[in-house]
Design a protein around this motif. Structure first.
Motif, mmCIF file in Angstrom:
data_model
loop_
_atom_site.group_PDB
_atom_site.id
_atom_site.type_symbol
_atom_site.label_atom_id
_atom_site.label_comp_id
_atom_site.label_asym_id
_atom_site.label_seq_id
_atom_site.Cartn_x
_atom_site.Cartn_y
_atom_site.Cartn_z
ATOM 1 N N GLN A 53 0.818 -1.215 0.000
ATOM 2 C CA GLN A 53 0.000 0.000 0.000
ATOM 3 C C GLN A 53 0.852 1.265 0.000
ATOM 4 N N ARG A 57 0.551 4.346 -2.658
ATOM 5 C CA ARG A 57 0.292 5.713 -2.199
ATOM 6 C C ARG A 57 1.371 6.677 -2.641
ATOM 7 N N TYR A 96 -6.089 4.841 1.923
ATOM 8 C CA TYR A 96 -5.806 6.280 1.902
ATOM 9 C C TYR A 96 -6.423 6.958 3.071
#
Length: 96
Positions: A53, A57, A96
């Motif tokens: 992740q 990001r 997020y």
């Protein structure tokens, strides 16, 4: 490579290696992450997920993880296919 991805003593290495391999984004790179996910305990899997992740990001261009996971979904090893599904889910929900 599995030693770096599943280092029980240094989770930063696990996270950073998963992130770096995800940024590469090739089927071969993500297969290494998938193999680690298949062998990981819950704690290690959490850090692998965080690394994946983090790569997604990041502000830089990330390769099409879904396409690579789609190819891994046809891998001969069942553990890789299952782990690729996990990675794909992580990519769909990057936190997020």
């Amino acid at each position: 490579m599995a030693g770096l991805l599943l280092d029980v003593e240094d989770t930063a290495v696990t996270r950073q290696t998963a992130e770096a391999l995800t940024r590469v984004g090739t089927v071969a790179a993500l297969r290494l992450v998938a193999l680690a996910v298949a062998e990981a305990d819950d704690n290690q899997a959490d850090w692998l997920q965080t690394g994946v992740q983090d790569a997604l990001r990041g502000g830089n261009s990330v390769p099409d993880i879904a396409a690579a996971c789609g190819k891994l979904a046809r891998d001969p090893e069942e553990a890789v296919r299952r782990a690729a599904a996990d990675i794909s889910a992580w990519a769909d929900n990057p936190g997020y």
